[in-house]
Design an enzyme around this catalytic site. Structure first.
Site, PDB file in Angstrom:
ATOM      1  N   LYS A 103       1.000  -1.099   0.311  1.00  0.00           N
ATOM      2  CA  LYS A 103      -0.365  -0.372  -0.208  1.00  0.00           C
ATOM      3  C   LYS A 103       0.637   1.053  -0.755  1.00  0.00           C
ATOM      4  O   LYS A 103       2.327   1.030   0.551  1.00  0.00           O
ATOM      5  CB  LYS A 103      -0.581  -0.427   1.508  1.00  0.00           C
ATOM      6  CG  LYS A 103      -2.439   0.960   0.892  1.00  0.00           C
ATOM      7  CD  LYS A 103      -3.610  -0.273   0.165  1.00  0.00           C
ATOM      8  CE  LYS A 103      -4.112   0.767   0.918  1.00  0.00           C
ATOM      9  NZ  LYS A 103      -5.160  -0.215  -0.181  1.00  0.00           N
ATOM     10  N   ASP A 143      -7.072   4.123  -4.860  1.00  0.00           N
ATOM     11  CA  ASP A 143      -7.181   4.208  -3.833  1.00  0.00           C
ATOM     12  C   ASP A 143      -8.226   5.471  -3.144  1.00  0.00           C
ATOM     13  O   ASP A 143      -8.567   5.975  -3.449  1.00  0.00           O
ATOM     14  CB  ASP A 143      -6.243   3.709  -2.759  1.00  0.00           C
ATOM     15  CG  ASP A 143      -6.985   3.077  -1.815  1.00  0.00           C
ATOM     16  OD1 ASP A 143      -7.306   2.002  -1.047  1.00  0.00           O
ATOM     17  OD2 ASP A 143      -7.232   3.489  -0.021  1.00  0.00           O
TER      18      ASP A 143
HETATM   19  N1  GLU Z   1      -7.347   0.044  -2.969  1.00  0.00           N
HETATM   20  C1  GLU Z   1      -8.318  -0.946  -3.737  1.00  0.00           C
HETATM   21  C2  GLU Z   1      -8.098  -2.325  -2.437  1.00  0.00           C
HETATM   22  O1  GLU Z   1      -7.930  -1.035  -1.350  1.00  0.00           O
HETATM   23  C3  GLU Z   1      -7.469  -1.970  -4.643  1.00  0.00           C
HETATM   24  C4  GLU Z   1      -6.345  -2.470  -4.568  1.00  0.00           C
HETATM   25  C5  GLU Z   1      -5.599  -2.563  -6.381  1.00  0.00           C
HETATM   26  O2  GLU Z   1      -6.417  -2.950  -6.881  1.00  0.00           O
HETATM   27  O3  GLU Z   1      -4.288  -3.058  -6.557  1.00  0.00           O
HETATM   28  O4  GLU Z   1      -8.094  -2.931  -2.772  1.00  0.00           O
END
Ligand code: GLU
Length: 410
Positions: A103, A143
Site C-alpha cells: 500500500k 485508493d
Molecule cells: N485500493 C484497492 C483496495 O484496497 C484496490 C487495490 C488494487 O487494485 O491493487 O483493495
C-alpha cells in the site's frame, strides 16, 4: 495508543490461533518486506515550496508481485499504510490472485490541490520510488483520493524511465490501457457478496433496506448495483451530510444531485441523516464504504442491522467486532467483501501483459466467479470451524500465504 496495525494484528492473531501458528511464523508473516518513506517536494501554483511525505509499504511477496492502492489523504501515516498493506496481503490471498500485498500513500488533502499540483506530486512520487516498483515487483492502483487520471500520470512517469510498461499500475483510464469494468469493480463485488450472503441465509435481497456510508467510487457503484438488484438504499451519508428515505433513494438522481451540489446533502424528498443515525438505523444491511475505524466501541452497541458487508478497508475496530459478534451480527470482512477492485486490477494487469483487451461482459463474468468462489470457501471454513466470517477469511488468506512462504523457503 493502539495504532491501526495493532488492530490488524488482533484480527491476524485470532486466525493464527485457529491455524496454530508458531510465534516465529507469526512474526515472519507480519513483518513487512520493505518500508519506503520518501520526500515529495513540489512547487505549488503560487510559487511556494511544499514538502510532503510519501510512503510505499511492501508487506509480503511470497505469492507474487506486491499489489495495492495508493492513497492521497491527510490522515495517511506509516501505521495506517502498514495496516492497509497487510490487509492487501490477506485480501489477494483470499481471492487467490498471484500477488502479495502493498500500500502507498501521501499525507495530503487532494481537494486542496489544483490539477497541476496533483500531477506534479504524483510524478515526483514516481521519481522517488520507480526503482522499487514495477509490473513484476509492486503494482499500485487507485485508493482513497486517487483515480484513473492519477494512475495515467503514474504510468506515464514510470515509462519515462523504462519505456512502454502499462502493467506498472492498474486502474488506468480505459482509453489508456485500463480495463473495462475496473472502476465499478469494488462496488459491484460488494453487492455480489451481499447477494451471496442473503442467498445463504434464505433471505431476499429484493426489497432489503440498506444503509450505506460513502458515496465515492465504491459507495456510488455499490448503491447503483443494489438498486439494480431490487434492494432499497434507504439511508446514505457522505462527507457533506446524509439523506434518508424509507421508500428507497433514487440512486441515479442522487448521483446527479451529488455531482452538482458537491455531495448528497439536501437531496429533495429526503430527511437529513447523521452518521450516528445511519449506523443505528433499522435496516437489513449496513455497508460502510468510506473511512476506516467508523464502527467502533462507541457505536457498535447501537447497530441494529443484522448484517454488515465491509466495503471500506478496516472499517471495524476489534472491540466493535467483538460486540457485534456477541450480538449475533454477521459481518462479511473487507478482505473478502471489497476484493472486487483488486481482482479486476489483476484482470487489467493480465490484459496489459497479453496485449489483449477483454470486453465488459467477460470482466463481469470472471469477477462474479472469483467473488462467489471466494465467498463459498470462506463460508465453508466458518461453518466447519465454527468461527466468524472475518476469522475464516483470515484463516484462508494467512493459510495460503503461510504455505507459499514455507514452500519457497526463507
Ligand atoms: N485500493 C484497492 C483496495 O484496497 C484496490 C487495490 C488494487 O487494485 O491493487 O483493495
Amino acid at each position: 495508543m493502539a495504532t491501526s496495525f495493532d488492530h490488524a494484528r488482533r484480527f491476524f492473531d485470532q486466525a493464527a490461533d485457529v491455524l496454530d501458528l508458531s510465534q516465529n511464523m507469526r512474526t515472519l508473516l507480519l513483518t513487512p518486506q520493505r518500508e519506503i518513506k520518501v520526500q515529495v517536494a513540489v512547487e505549488r501554483d503560487n510559487g511556494e515550496l511544499s514538502t510532503l511525505i510519501g510512503y510505499r509499504i511492501q508487506h509480503d511477496k511470497s505469492r507474487g508481485p506486491m499489489k495495492g492502492g495508493l492513497r492521497f489523504h491527510p490522515e495517511v501515516d506509516e501505521a495506517e499504510v502498514l495496516t492497509l498493506a497487510s490487509l492487501m496481503t490477506w485480501k489477494t490471498a483470499v481471492v487467490n490472485l498471484p500477488y502479495g500485498g502493498a500500500k502507498g500513500g501521501i499525507a495530503v488533502d487532494p481537494r486542496t490541490l489544483s490539477v497541476g499540483e496533483l500531477e506534479r506530486i504524483t510524478r515526483k512520487f514516481v521519481d522517488e520510488i520507480h526503482d522499487m516498483v514495477g509490473p513484476d515487483k509492486d503494482i499500485p492502483a487507485p485508493d482513497m483520493g486517487t483515480n484513473a487520471q492519477v494512475m495515467a500520470w503514474f504510468a506515464n512517469q514510470y515509462e519515462k524511465f523504462y519505456g512502454f510498461q502499462p502493467a506498472c499500475v492498474t486502474g488506468k483510464p480505459v482509453d489508456l490501457h485500463g480495463s473495462e469494468g475496473r472502476e465499478e469493480a469494488t462496488g459491484r463485488g460488494v453487492v455480489t457478496i451481499a447477494e451471496a450472503l442473503f442467498k445463504k441465509l434464505n433471505r431476499p435481497l429484493v426489497g432489503a433496506r440498506v444503509a450505506l456510508q460513502g458515496f465515492g467510487n465504491v459507495g456510488s457503484f455499490a448503491a447503483e448495483y443494489l438498486m439494480e438488484k431490487g434492494a432499497r438504499v434507504v439511508g446514505l451519508t457522505d462527507m457533506t451530510g446524509g439523506v434518508w428515505n424509507p421508500e428507497g433513494l433514487d440512486v441515479r438522481k442522487l448521483l446527479e444531485h451529488a455531482k452538482s451540489a458537491g455531495g448528497v446533502k439536501g437531496f429533495p424528498g429526503t430527511d437529513p441523516l447523521s452518521n450516528e443515525q445511519l449506523f443505528g438505523a433499522d435496516v437489513d444491511l449496513l455497508i460502510p464504504a468510506a473511512l476506516g475505524g467508523v464502527i467502533n466501541a462507541a457505536n457498535a452497541t447501537s447497530i441494529r442491522a443484522p448484517y454488515i458487508v465491509e466495503a471500506a478497508n478496516n472499517p471495524t475496530t476489534p472491540e466493535a467486532d467483538e460486540i457485534l459478534h456477541k450480538k449475533g451480527v454477521i459481518v462479511v470482512p473487507d478482505i473478502l467483501a471489497n476484493a472486487g477492485g483488486v481482482t479486476v486490477s489483476y484482470f487489467e494487469w493480465v490484459q496489459n501483459r497479453q496485449h489483449f483487451k477483454w470486453d465488459l461482459e467477460r470482466v463481469r463474468t470472471e469477477l462474479n466467479k472469483v467473488m462467489h468462489e471466494s465467498f463459498e470457501r470462506v463460508w465453508k471454513i466458518a461453518e466447519e470451524k465454527k468461527i466468524p466470517l472475518r476469522t475464516a477469511a483470515y484463516v484462508l488468506g494467512i493459510g495460503r500465504v503461510g504455505r507459499a512462504t514455507v514452500l519457497g523457503g526463507v
